[in-house]
Motif scaffolding. Structure first.
Motif, PDB file in Angstrom:
ATOM      1  N   THR A  47       0.839  -1.196   0.000  1.00  0.00           N
ATOM      2  CA  THR A  47       0.000   0.000   0.000  1.00  0.00           C
ATOM      3  C   THR A  47       0.874   1.245   0.000  1.00  0.00           C
ATOM      4  O   THR A  47       1.841   1.339   0.760  1.00  0.00           O
ATOM      5  N   ALA A  48       0.526   2.203  -0.877  1.00  0.00           N
ATOM      6  CA  ALA A  48       1.125   3.541  -0.873  1.00  0.00           C
ATOM      7  C   ALA A  48      -0.010   4.538  -0.723  1.00  0.00           C
ATOM      8  O   ALA A  48      -1.007   4.480  -1.453  1.00  0.00           O
ATOM      9  N   SER A  49       0.095   5.446   0.217  1.00  0.00           N
ATOM     10  CA  SER A  49      -1.006   6.375   0.483  1.00  0.00           C
ATOM     11  C   SER A  49      -0.475   7.753   0.797  1.00  0.00           C
ATOM     12  O   SER A  49       0.684   7.923   1.181  1.00  0.00           O
ATOM     13  N   GLY A  50      -1.367   8.740   0.588  1.00  0.00           N
ATOM     14  CA  GLY A  50      -1.026  10.123   0.871  1.00  0.00           C
ATOM     15  C   GLY A  50      -0.230  10.782  -0.238  1.00  0.00           C
ATOM     16  O   GLY A  50       0.966  10.580  -0.352  1.00  0.00           O
ATOM     17  N   HIS A  51      -0.910  11.566  -1.071  1.00  0.00           N
ATOM     18  CA  HIS A  51      -0.246  12.301  -2.157  1.00  0.00           C
ATOM     19  C   HIS A  51       0.630  11.383  -3.015  1.00  0.00           C
ATOM     20  O   HIS A  51       1.798  11.659  -3.276  1.00  0.00           O
ATOM     21  N   VAL A  52       0.043  10.279  -3.429  1.00  0.00           N
ATOM     22  CA  VAL A  52       0.772   9.345  -4.276  1.00  0.00           C
ATOM     23  C   VAL A  52       0.938   9.951  -5.673  1.00  0.00           C
ATOM     24  O   VAL A  52      -0.027  10.422  -6.276  1.00  0.00           O
ATOM     25  N   GLU A  53       2.150   9.932  -6.159  1.00  0.00           N
ATOM     26  CA  GLU A  53       2.426  10.499  -7.481  1.00  0.00           C
ATOM     27  C   GLU A  53       3.387   9.587  -8.228  1.00  0.00           C
ATOM     28  O   GLU A  53       4.435   9.220  -7.711  1.00  0.00           O
ATOM     29  N   VAL A  54       2.993   9.219  -9.448  1.00  0.00           N
ATOM     30  CA  VAL A  54       3.827   8.402 -10.314  1.00  0.00           C
ATOM     31  C   VAL A  54       4.059   9.180 -11.604  1.00  0.00           C
ATOM     32  O   VAL A  54       3.119   9.674 -12.221  1.00  0.00           O
TER      33      VAL A  54
END
Length: 752
Positions: A91-98
């Motif tokens: 899990t990646a969370s909080g203002h995830v940007e790719v």
């Protein structure tokens, strides 16, 4: 229906990408086992690509997007990252940007379920495409193999600002996309009240996109205008925008004329190959027979062909038709050739059926070459006159017409030579046949003195050889045989521009101009036909010409001098006012010029031009010819344009009498056009042309009104033409057109 051209999109999976972390992700990497981070380097790009691929299968979103560069690195950042090893969830969370390859994916949360091989993104999902599209969604789930998935609350803003929205979007087998309860519009939202419906939108219960078949299908679709449903269809399909061309029906056109009755045109487009197509345009009329019209187009690597034709049988069982064709082909960097074909079965057929308004149809075949300072052309012409008073037997077949021109390189003193060769043969069935060979050779020496005065000395000689058959001469006799002519000429031109600066922003110019020409008298015997120099228009454009005849058949003889003066005021901001006035004098009168040309006496008429352009809001041009004896106006032309886009008026007045031995009648005419950008979206215009000759009257009038915004165009035109030719009578026309930008148009016209 055919789709508008769009760039093709290829959606494909990516290989493992080298992945770097940044921001909070760097800290997260140090807190997790090495094995997990290595795995994350593989799966994080897949998360990003899954999002991109899901969107790529949705209508319009990626149709036209360029493929992702699978070798480009990606970067990833998030506030926090975690891994549940027992459940196999990352899990990646909080203002995830790719970010990858100029493509950016934003989300509140991205989750990868390893056991179920399921990728998901949630909360404020935004995908920005490098081609300009922006995709919004609430949540998205897609299988790890990228073949099946679902997106909720989807919105897509295209590069051209058009929009798609759907409650759900489902991807199956990486081929089929289904949008549920979808809406499409090209209209911007109302700034004052964004909740108001757009000006127009298309609503459908379901939209299917078949990526392999490149087709889009709508089921239970409504077209709404200002929130009011105006059209319904249970089924609608069209190619997706990745298809540049596809066969299908085009929007019909409705109309009517007094002569033909009600008309309906139902065009069908057929794509023969990637480089050729045909549009069949059957036209059905209530008073006459149906018309089969069509267009054919083909493009080659070094050429093109365009063909327009029609065929019909009227109520009297008479067959009519026409063909307008054009071909152009490049042979190499020097040579090209081409052909035009223009023919019709009846003089008034094309005008009656709205297929063209030409008075003369010109067919030709030609070849020409350009190399350095040389030019060569070979042409043949076939004419068909559509005017009532023309005699078919007097219209020539021109075959061949050969021309060659050469300009030498300047010498060390600036002198250069010119050579022109010409050969032409004209054949008529009931009139004169003639053939001509001509050459014109010249030597020219331009010179600019240190003080700014400009000189030009030239010596030329023209030689002609004619063979004529059945030429009627001025004394009433007929001549058949050969005739030769040699015509030398010496000319000296001089001008001296004086420039004075009035102040730092205004410059004044005074420039006297003189041209001296010496040539033998005569040179135009009655045994030489006149085919290419029938009409002479004397004005400021040829005041200083050494020979005012346009072609080879007539030459201007005798010593003469042309003189005039030019005055102008020029501003540094671009405004200007200029005046040119002059006259010509010859030692003896030249009967070669017909009465009314202003050149038939020793002193010519005065010619003048005034051009006033104080800025971009006003442009006035006045040209005149004044009789040298009575000082009466022999020719007048006034052209004016003034105003801003809010209100602009342009007018043109022209007067010239009929010249002796000319096939053209005189003209006294006034045209007026008033146009206005009434508001940001509304514009209108009024125009008219009036014949001021005795017994004249209006030639045409028109009134138009148009509305245009970012997504919709409405046009209406009312026209009255007073043209009359045999069975064609004066008519009134009403044209109505509605354009839904990015979708299509509806057009109707009625003529009575």
């Amino acid at each position: 229906m055919t789709a508008t051209p769009q760039a093709k999109t290829t959606a494909r999976s990516m290989s493992t990408l080298e992945f770097w972390s940044r921001g909070a992700a760097r800290g997260a990497a140090s807190r997790y086992p090495t094995g997990w981070w290595r795995f994350f380097r593989i799966s994080a790009p897949a998360l990003f690509l899954a999002s991109a691929l899901t969107v790529a299968t949705l209508p319009q979103a990626a149709w036209g997007q360029k493929p992702i560069d699978k070798n480009a690195p990606a970067t990833f950042s998030a506030d926090t990252m975690s891994q549940d090893k027992a459940k196999g969830i990352i899990t990646a969370s909080g203002h995830v940007e790719v970010n990858q390859d100029q493509r950016t994916l934003l989300a509140d949360k991205i989750v990868y379920d390893q056991k179920n091989d399921l990728l998901s993104a949630k909360g404020h999902i935004i995908l920005r495409e490098p081609s300009g599209e922006v995709v919004f969604a609430k949540d998205m789930k897609i299988s790890g193999d990228l073949k099946n998935g679902i997106v909720h609350n989807l919105r897509i803003v295209m590069k051209d600002k058009s929009r798609f929205a759907a409650r759900t979007a489902t991807l199956r087998e990486n081929r089929f996309t289904k949008l549920g309860r979808a809406v499409y519009t090209a209209c911007n939202a109302c700034k004052k009240d964004p909740s108001r419906p757009p000006l127009w939108q298309v609503k459908a219960m379901e939209i299917f996109h078949d990526k392999k078949a490149q087709s889009v299908e709508y089921k239970d679709a409504w077209v709404e205008f200002a929130g009011v449903p105006i059209a319904y269809t249970p089924y609608l399909s069209h190619p997706d925008p990745s298809v540049k061309r596809r066969s299908g029906l085009l929007p019909p056109r409705f109309g009517g004329t007094t002569d033909l009755g009600a008309t309906v045109e139902t065009p069908y487009f057929y794509a023969i190959s990637p480089s050729s197509d045909v549009t069949l345009r059957p036209i059905f009329t209530s008073k006459e027979g149906p018309v089969l019209a069509g267009d054919y187009r083909q493009r080659f690597r070094k050429g093109e062909i365009n063909l327009d034709a029609s065929l019909t049988k009227d109520s009297k069982k008479i067959t009519h038709g026409h063909v307008i064709g054009m071909g152009r082909f490049d042979i190499d960097n020097t040579w090209r050739w081409g052909a035009d074909l223009q023919r019709t079965t009846q003089d008034t057929y094309m005008r009656r059926y709205g297929l063209g308004t030409q008075n003369t149809l010109t067919s030709k075949i030609f070849a020409e070459g350009f190399r350095g300072r040389n030019y060569f052309s070979a042409k043949s012409y076939l004419f068909q006159s559509l005017r009532a008073n023309d005699k078919p037997g007097s219209i020539p077949l021109v075959a061949p017409m050969l021309d060659y021109s050469h300009v030498s390189e300047p010498s060390r003193y600036g002198a250069y030579n010119t050579l022109d060769l010409s050969m032409v043969a004209l054949t008529r069935s009931k009139s004169t046949d003639d053939q001509r060979f001509s050459f014109r050779s010249g030597w020219h020496l331009p010179y600019t003195a240190p003080k700014g005065d400009i000189y030009d000395l030239s010596a030329t000689v023209q030689g002609d050889l004619y063979h004529v058959n059945g030429l009627k001469r001025t004394d009433g006799s007929t001549f058949t045989g050969y005739k030769a002519r040699l015509h030398p000429q010496l000319a000296f031109d001089w001008r001296y521009p004086f420039v004075r600066q009035e102040n730092r922003d205004i410059y004044q110019l005074i420039e006297p101009i003189t041209s001296f020409v010496v040539a033998p008298y005569g040179g135009n015997p009655s045994s030489i036909p006149n085919e290419d120099s029938l009409d002479v228009e004397f004005d400021t454009t040829n005041l200083f010409s050494h020979d005012r005849f346009a072609g080879y058949d007539r030459v201007e003889g005798g010593p003469r001098v042309n003189y005039g003066i030019k005055w102008g005021v020029y501003g540094s901001s671009g405004g200007s006012t200029s005046v040119l006035f002059g006259q010509s004098y010859r030692l003896k009168a030249d009967s070669t010029f017909a009465a009314g040309t202003g050149l038939n006496d020793r002193f010519s008429d005065y010619v003048g031009r005034v051009h006033i352009q104080p800025g971009h809001l006003v442009d006035l041009l006045y040209r005149t010819r004044i009789d040298k004896k009575t000082h009466a106006i022999s020719r007048n032309e006034v052209r004016i344009s003034a105003g801003t886009p809010a209100f602009n008026i342009s007018s043109n007045y022209i007067y010239f009498p009929k010249q002796a031995d000319s096939e053209y009648n005189g003209r006294k005419e006034l045209s007026l056009n008033i146009k206005s950008q009434l508001s940001r979206y509304w514009r209108g215009s009024v125009s008219g042309v009036r014949d001021l000759q005795t017994g004249g009257g209006m030639r045409s009038t028109s009134l138009s009104l148009a509305y245009e915004d970012e997504c919709f165009v409405f046009k209406t035109d009312v026209q009255r033409t007073y043209y009359q030719d045999r069975e064609i009578q004066p008519s009134d026309a009403f044209v109505f057109e509605i354009v839904f930008k990015t979708l299509g148009s509806v057009r109707a016209n009625t003529t009575r």
